[in-house]
Design a protein around this motif. Sequence first.
Motif, PDB file in Angstrom:
ATOM      1  N   SER A  83       0.801  -1.179  -0.090  1.00 13.97           N
ATOM      2  CA  SER A  83      -0.002  -0.136   0.006  1.00 13.97           C
ATOM      3  C   SER A  83       0.843   1.411  -0.178  1.00 13.97           C
ATOM      4  O   SER A  83       0.339   2.229  -0.362  1.00 13.97           O
ATOM      5  N   CYS A  84       2.114   1.174   0.346  1.00  7.83           N
ATOM      6  CA  CYS A  84       2.887   2.335   0.592  1.00  7.83           C
ATOM      7  C   CYS A  84       3.715   2.443  -0.708  1.00  7.83           C
ATOM      8  O   CYS A  84       4.720   3.404  -0.904  1.00  7.83           O
ATOM      9  N   THR A  85       3.367   1.704  -1.864  1.00 14.33           N
ATOM     10  CA  THR A  85       4.096   1.980  -3.129  1.00 14.33           C
ATOM     11  C   THR A  85       4.322   3.168  -3.769  1.00 14.33           C
ATOM     12  O   THR A  85       2.911   3.735  -3.907  1.00 14.33           O
ATOM     13  N   ILE A  86       5.441   3.691  -4.046  1.00 13.22           N
ATOM     14  CA  ILE A  86       5.416   5.064  -4.621  1.00 13.22           C
ATOM     15  C   ILE A  86       6.280   4.894  -5.934  1.00 13.22           C
ATOM     16  O   ILE A  86       7.169   3.959  -6.035  1.00 13.22           O
ATOM     17  N   SER A  87       6.492   5.939  -6.860  1.00 14.24           N
ATOM     18  CA  SER A  87       7.055   5.909  -8.030  1.00 14.24           C
ATOM     19  C   SER A  87       8.219   6.829  -7.984  1.00 14.24           C
ATOM     20  O   SER A  87       8.081   7.813  -7.703  1.00 14.24           O
TER      21      SER A  87
END
Length: 117
Positions: A83-87
């Motif tokens: 859920s904390c995935t960022i680019s």
Amino acid sequence: MFAMTKLLAVFVSILIAAIASSSNAFVVSPLNGVRSSGSELQMTVLTYNGKKVDFKAGSPLKNACAKLGVKPKYSCKKGDCGSCTISVAGNRIKACVGKVPPEPKLKSLQEKGLVVK
């Protein structure tokens, strides 16, 4: 016994004289082809909404996000749920367990910084 002690003393004094006369006896030479990374601190510029901040490569990404003002959603805080995935520069990284990527090799990316979404 006295002759043996005298012979040992002569041997030690000759050995010390030989070592002392050598100019490179106690000089440590650097390994060929190996650069020391301690003298160079790799910094990566991250950009979010026009804000540019330098971060040490390999430092925790969650700290970098906090400093930039990015607020990813955290659920498990272990990297399991995603859920904390960022680019970061087009690569998807889990902010809770990820590290700041190394500085890019392209000069334009070094100046502009890696975009965080």
